[in-house]
Design a protein around this motif. Structure first.
Motif, PDB file in Angstrom:
ATOM      1  N   VAL A 168      -1.874  -2.123   4.829  1.00 52.27           N
ATOM      2  CA  VAL A 168      -1.626  -0.982   3.945  1.00 52.27           C
ATOM      3  C   VAL A 168      -0.160  -0.960   3.548  1.00 52.27           C
ATOM      4  N   TYR A 169       0.693  -1.207   4.538  1.00 57.83           N
ATOM      5  CA  TYR A 169       2.125  -1.236   4.220  1.00 57.83           C
ATOM      6  C   TYR A 169       2.417  -2.307   3.177  1.00 57.83           C
ATOM      7  N   ALA A 171       0.402  -3.729   1.049  1.00 59.17           N
ATOM      8  CA  ALA A 171      -0.248  -3.482  -0.237  1.00 59.17           C
ATOM      9  C   ALA A 171       0.463  -2.384  -1.012  1.00 59.17           C
ATOM     10  N   LEU A 172       1.130  -1.493  -0.288  1.00 55.63           N
ATOM     11  CA  LEU A 172       1.767  -0.369  -0.983  1.00 55.63           C
ATOM     12  C   LEU A 172       3.248  -0.590  -1.211  1.00 55.63           C
ATOM     13  N   ASN A 173       3.824  -1.574  -0.540  1.00 60.47           N
ATOM     14  CA  ASN A 173       5.249  -1.798  -0.719  1.00 60.47           C
ATOM     15  C   ASN A 173       5.554  -3.150  -1.355  1.00 60.47           C
ATOM     16  N   ARG A 176       2.907  -4.131  -3.969  1.00 60.69           N
ATOM     17  CA  ARG A 176       2.337  -3.042  -4.757  1.00 60.69           C
ATOM     18  C   ARG A 176       2.147  -3.458  -6.212  1.00 60.69           C
ATOM     19  N   PRO A 182      -3.930   2.969  -6.162  1.00 62.78           N
ATOM     20  CA  PRO A 182      -2.920   2.375  -5.291  1.00 62.78           C
ATOM     21  C   PRO A 182      -3.446   1.091  -4.661  1.00 62.78           C
ATOM     22  N   GLY A 183      -2.567   0.110  -4.529  1.00 67.47           N
ATOM     23  CA  GLY A 183      -2.961  -1.170  -3.972  1.00 67.47           C
ATOM     24  C   GLY A 183      -2.168  -2.284  -4.602  1.00 67.47           C
ATOM     25  N   THR A 184      -2.658  -3.514  -4.383  1.00 64.39           N
ATOM     26  CA  THR A 184      -1.916  -4.670  -4.884  1.00 64.39           C
ATOM     27  C   THR A 184      -2.183  -4.876  -6.377  1.00 64.39           C
ATOM     28  N   VAL A 279      -5.976   0.576  -1.667  1.00 68.07           N
ATOM     29  CA  VAL A 279      -5.768   1.404  -0.476  1.00 68.07           C
ATOM     30  C   VAL A 279      -6.389   2.762  -0.747  1.00 68.07           C
TER      31      VAL A 279
ATOM     32  N   GLU C 273       3.570   3.428   8.323  1.00 70.76           N
ATOM     33  CA  GLU C 273       2.560   2.527   8.864  1.00 70.76           C
ATOM     34  C   GLU C 273       3.011   1.887  10.170  1.00 70.76           C
TER      35      GLU C 273
END
Lengths: 371, 521, 307
Positions: A168-169, A171-173, A176, A182-184, A279, C273
């Motif tokens: 999740v981290y 995919a969101l950072n 992103r 939200p997601g890749t 996400v 996270e």
């Protein structure tokens, strides 16, 4: 299982058939009982179980679109079911399919974008990478078990949450994307797994990758030295040690190979169905994989059947809710009941007598968590 | 060893019977564990219950403790007929048991272990102080020194055993059963234990001591009841017997068969161990510097009572257990650093003593079991790590036929076979590869007469073909009839070598660690 | 200065809020696992009781009624686990997984049955904050510790009580013994089966308190999936605390603190996270670190069958 009176040649088919019937009897029974319980629940809420179940079946297999949805649902479950089944053959309980699936998914989401310039060639490279990352992630609990004595049930549960948070981290950072969800970023269209067509909707060639994976799992387990070792270790560590088969190394490899299947599953999900890792991402495929594996008696081909049943249940549930107002969560309840039935060794014994214990074999490793 | 008891025959006939078992029979399926067994225990008596492993001693005591229900027979405690349904009943009747495998809880303290199930309370709480006080009182009264605050896990085995005895005493046991109490003790601890037992009987308790070590009984017991094959053979006064005759009573079964053994031509040493030191699974030294030389064309028998290091010796030779010190040579090559797989590839066969958990993967088919060691060698495997089940199945079918395994269907599950056929299947696997040396550990344990004969014949054939065979067996008759030479193992050491014509008495003494060649420890 | 103190007080209060449900569930897990039954169904036990509590409170308008229904639901689900694991000798991991699924599916299903749709229930009666006069006036820690839901006070009470029950009563001794060497308990004339049933039943009711805290204290409504992995974090706290009630409570507080700190001050420094991974990583490290030595009850996960 084997009747010694059966000769060779033409009766091989009969032998295989009778074995298959024996193996399927118990899971089918479990499904039927759970459906009966489900019917009672539906009745209790004042609805019509027959209407509900016929809607369920229509929704699962009644049209090309329905079959397509079933295949889409079944595909990831085959992979996570294999992740459980392979480890199980080594006497290990892999609860970590969820995390391994997520690791594969994020790998695909990353490479599917960054290797997009390669076009269709990016797909095989990406999927191989998913196998590798899943393998490595699965090797962690294996090594923790073999060399540090940490029980794989706990470590795989913990690693699930670590993997989910990590992906999740990512995919969101760093990964992103620019989309609204939200997601890749979306992977390159040319690198996607092609859809099947025939009005099957989002169903794609991924289902064949999954079936191929099941065949590979079968070949590994029953046609290679490694598989021979894994199965010997799982059935009798004492005899394996006696025969000079290393137990630690096979522990690591069994979990790692399981992880590779789940990782590939995550990759196929991203490259086939969604084109990105959103996400939140598909949830519970790992846990459902446990049910699939148990229902399939931890045999790769059983896993495929189990996944189709589960997949059909999930897609049919939508139709059932839509037509008859029976909440689709009922299917999860049914799954839980199936799980409970499939594993209750003593219950089987009580109902069918001691000899039937073999019916429930292949559904539990006889080991505790204490040591 | 302990001094012979001052009171010559113990309590004598006048002491009242505290326990009597008459006509106790117990069967498990087709196996009769106890057949019409009767015994009597008097107040203040130490009764030895002597018999080989599997003679039915433990079953009898489990019946007495309410763990098994007898098929028939009567139990009297203090002259009164009683039913003992579970351990609770036994405790209520004043029967206490110290199991061979302790039922202690390692992370708990001594006091907690002792009071478990009969805890002193203060209000709703556990009165730990009282538990400790009572433990101390008991331990002082009987000279069983323990620290009630210590965690059981931190105690030596000898002290743990004291805790087990205290547990029984805390529950006011007046009849104490000890199952193989010395199996885990050092000689010093054994002496301490016997001193304690003397004090207990002096205090009016009665004790049944189960053992297969006949030597130890002589110093401590008043009477000895000998069990063989589930039946009472005799009850003798300890003062009127000696080791030789006890050994005969214990092991002297009817000779089942005499094997015709041809002359052998002994060749060069094939399997050699030098100064072998091996640790048991618990880390204790199980084999203390053993030298062994098995030559081509001979059967070297290893006799001894179970648990004297034979299993560890076999495993170390076969490569499934680490060699702590010393070397192992196979056909002149130093194989000490090699694993079981590599030793097997160099021509070492090993028939293990435990066919269910080692010899066979019960849930594998017979053909898989037949390939358990050779699955990674041609023609069973090829490139890319492949294996060829068809070839394995075909080879298995041949082997199973040759060794008369029934059913000979390669697809049958190994676990479904009878003991004798399982053993033949193992033999088929181990011997068909034309090995140079063979370790056969208890190859006929628990198999029927037909299979015994078959297995013996196979071993002799191998001998004639010039193989070097190490035969480890608990059956004296088997060792004697097959071996060309016999060594006796006691307490992890080779304590003597005799010829196949050695008498029961000679062997019995050696097995009891009392041979002429054995230094007294 | 004052600002810092206020922030500290807020972090403390938030730590407690995060930790309370974990502590309840971990205490529950401890009873079950000390008796020898693995309980990875804590998540499901919390979830079903959070829902049952909300339903009870909704229809009665009374939080205590909600509490009672929650305890009943927790007990019922725990007994399913007990029957499966102890009587039917089912695999404990699978049974636990099934309990989780059953709660997930059951709450989803019953949401529709009771409230017509999934998602979130209407607002229900809940446990209000209770200010303890005097104690709550202590600067900084006063409001954090003593202006809390009734359930938090119950937690203050239950942690030492649990410790006492497990380590200072005959019941606790027998419970621990059942999880270590059941044969010893059996030969001492105590029923292992009964002890394990007690252990699992208690785990259901304690996990229920955790669930109630979520739906009737932290929130005043039930939301589908609201446990959000807390049952597994509680499991982690239990292991990290080495199956000891005080240890588990400290571990839960540590996990709660990590979350509180990130939320308040460090969200930009450490991604959320990673903070959420923290309990799981710690648990693995502890398990691997103690590797050879058995720190779990040694009969954990093994069905016991009398000879």
């Amino acid at each position: 299982m084997t009747r010694s009176s059966t000769g060779r040649g033409g009766s091989v088919f009969r032998r295989v058939l009778s074995e298959a019937v024996g193996a399927l009897l118990f899971p089918v029974l479990a499904i039927l009982i759970s459906f009966a319980i489900g019917a009672a629940i539906i009745l209790a809420t004042g609805r019509n179980p027959i209407a509900a179940y016929s809607a369920l079946i229509t929704g699962a297999f009644g049209s090309p679109a329905a079959i397509g949805r079933t295949l889409v649902n079944a595909t990831p479950l085959i992979f996570t079911g294999l992740a459980v089944a392979v480890a199980f053959r080594a006497g290990l309980f892999n609860i970590g399919g969820e995390g391994q699936f997520y690791i594969g998914a994020i790998t695909a989401a990353w490479l599917g974008v960054s290797l997009g310039f390669l076009g269709p060639i990016a797909l095989p490279i990406t999927l191989v990478a998913c196998i590798i990352t899943g393998f490595l992630w699965g090797a962690i609990p294996g090594a923790l078990k073999a060399y540090f004595g940490a029980h794989e049930v706990i470590t795989t549960i913990m690693l699930n949450f670590i993997a989910i948070n990590l992906t999740v981290y990512l995919a969101l950072n760093p990964l992103r994307g620019s989309g609204l969800v939200p997601g890749t970023e979306n992977v390159a269209a040319a690198a996607r797994i092609p859809v099947l067509g025939f009005g099957l909707g989002r169903a794609n060639l991924g289902i064949f990758v999954a079936i191929l994976a099941a065949v590979v799992a079968y070949l590994i387990l029953w046609r290679t030295k490694r598989g021979f070792q894994i199965r010997a270790v799982g059935l009798s560590p004492g005899a394996a040690n006696y025969a000079g088969i290393p137990i630690g190394r096979n522990t690591v490899l069994a979990l790692a190979i399981g992880g590779a299947f789940a990782g590939l599953g995550g990759g196929v999900e991203v490259m086939g169905v969604y084109g990105k890792m959103a996400v939140p991402f598909v949830a519970n495929v790992g846990f459902n994989g446990i049910g699939v594996a148990l229902l399939g008696r931890n045999h790769p081909f059983g896993v495929v059947l189990g996944a189709l049943v589960f997949g059909g249940l999930f897609s049919g549930a939508q139709e059932m809710q839509f037509q008859t107002d029976v909440p689709l969560s009922l299917t999860v309840v049914l799954l839980a009941v199936i799980l409970l039935l499939v594993t209750a060794t003593r219950l089987v014994e009580l109902i069918f007598g001691k000899r039937a214990r073999i019916l429930a074999s292949g559904t539990r490793p006889e080991k505790g968590l204490g040591q | 060893m302990v001094e012979a008891r001052a009171r010559d025959n113990g309590p004598g006939a006048k002491a009242p019977k505290v326990l009597e078992m008459t006509g106790v029979t117990k069967t498990f399926g087709p196996v009769t564990a106890n057949d019409d067994v009767s015994l009597v225990l008097h107040r203040g008596e130490i009764l030895g219950l002597l018999g080989e492993n599997g003679a039915g001693k433990s079953t009898l005591m489990k019946i007495l403790y309410g763990l098994y229900k007898p098929d028939s027979g009567t139990i009297y405690v203090d002259g009164e007929e009683v039913q003992i349904r579970d351990p609770k009943d036994a405790v209520r009747r004043g029967i206490g048991m110290v199991h061979q495998h302790f039922t202690l809880i390692p992370p708990l303290t001594v006091a907690e272990n002792i009071v478990l199930g009969a805890e002193p309370r203060k209000g709703g709480a556990l009165d730990l102080n009282r538990a400790m006080r009572e433990t101390e009182v008991l331990s002082e009264r009987y000279g069983l020194k323990v620290d009630p605050r210590a965690r059981v896990a931190d105690l030596s085995v000898g002290v743990q055993q004291r805790v087990e005895i205290l547990k029984a005493l805390y529950r006011d046991a007046r009849i104490l059963i000890l199952d193989e109490p010395t199996a885990v003790l050092t000689p010093q601890e054994t002496e301490d234990l016997y001193r304690t037992l003397q004090e207990l009987v002096a205090d009016g308790l009665s004790i049944i001591l189960i053992t297969h070590k006949l030597g130890e009984l002589l110093g401590v017991s008043d009477n000895i009841t000998i069990i063989r094959d589930g039946r009472v053979v005799d009850t003798v006064k300890t003062s009127e017997t000696e080791e030789g005759s006890l050994a005969r009573l214990m092991v002297g079964r009817e000779v089942l068969l005499r094997v015709e053994k041809g002359e052998n031509e002994v060749g060069t040493p094939r399997l050699v161990a030098q100064g072998l030191v091996v640790l048991s699974s618990t880390g204790a030294t199980a084999v203390h510097g053993v030298d062994i030389e098995v030559r081509a064309g001979e059967i070297l028998g290893v006799a001894g009572v179970d648990g004297n290091g034979q299993v560890e010796l076999a495993e170390a030779l076969a490569g499934t257990r680490l060699v702590h010190k010393g070397r192992v040579y196979l056909d002149g090559e130093d194989v000490t650093g090699l694993g079981a797989d590599e030793r097997q590839e160099r021509g070492l066969a090993y028939v293990p003593e435990d066919r269910s958990h080692k010899g066979l993967v019960q849930d594998f088919s017979l053909w898989e079991n037949n390939a358990l060691k050779t699955y990674d060698e041609p023609p069973f495997s090829g490139r890319f790590g492949r294996i060829f089940p068809k070839v394995m199945r075909r080879r298995a079918a041949q082997n199973l036929k040759a060794y008369d395994v029934r059913p000979s269907e390669p697809d049958a599950r190994a676990g479904a076979l009878s003991g004798g056929n399982q053993q033949k299947a193992i033999l088929a696997r181990e011997l068909s590869g034309n090995p140079k040396a063979i370790i056969a550990a208890q190859p006929t344990r628990g198999v029927d007469v037909g299979a015994i004969e078959f297995i013996h014949r196979q071993l002799l054939e191998q001998r004639e073909e010039g193989k070097a065979i190490l035969l480890i067996s608990l059956e004296l008759e088997e060792v004697r009839s097959l071996s060309d030479r016999i060594v006796v193992m006691y307490d992890g050491r080779i304590v003597g070598e005799v010829g196949p014509d050695a008498t029961d008495e000679e062997l019995g003494l050696l097995m009891a660690g009392r041979g002429s060649g054995v230094g007294e420890r | 200065m004052e600002e810092t103190l206020t922030a500290l007080g807020a972090i403390l209060a938030s730590t407690l809020r995060n930790a309370t449900p974990l502590i309840f569930a971990a205490l529950g897990g401890m009873f079950s696992e000390r008796s020898g039954v693995v309980n990875i169904g804590l998540e499901g036990l919390m979830l079903i009781s959070a829902f049952a509590g909300a339903v009870g409170a909704f229809y009665s308008g009374n939080a205590l009624v909600g509490l009672a229904t929650a305890l009943g639901a927790g007990l019922l689900f725990a007994l399913i686990h007990a029957v499966m694991c102890i009587t039917f000798e089912a695999d404990q991991i699978i049974s636990g997984t099934a309990i989780n699924l059953l709660a997930l599916g059951g709450t989803g299903f019953l949401m529709v049955v009771f409230f017509g749709s999934g998602g979130t229930t209407p607002r229900v009666a809940s446990f209000e904050l209770v200010r303890i006069p005097g104690l709550a006036d202590i600067p900084v820690i006063g409001p954090a510790l003593f202006e809390q839901s009734l359930l938090v006070y119950l937690m203050y009470f239950l942690v030492p009580l649990t410790f006492f029950v497990v380590f200072r009563t005959p019941f606790g001794l027998r419970l621990r013994a059942s999880g270590e060497v059941p044969e010893a308990v059996d030969t001492a004339g105590v029923s292992v089966t009964r002890m394990r049933y007690y252990g699992v039943a208690l785990s259901g009711m304690l996990a229920a308190l955790g669930g109630v805290y979520l739906s009737m204290s932290l929130l005043s409504a039930f939301t589908e999936g609201m446990t959000n992995g807390r049952g597994f974090i509680a499991l982690a706290a239990l292991i990290f605390g080495r199956w000891n009630p005080i240890g588990a409570a400290v571990a839960a507080l540590l996990f709660g603190l990590a979350q509180a700190v990130t939320f308040r001050v460090a969200q930009d420094v450490i991604p959320l996270e990673f903070v959420q991974m923290f309990p799981y990583i710690l648990t693995i490290v502890v398990l691997a670190g103690f590797g050879g030595r058995a720190i779990a009850p040694s009969a954990l996960g093994k069905p016991y069958r009398k000879e």
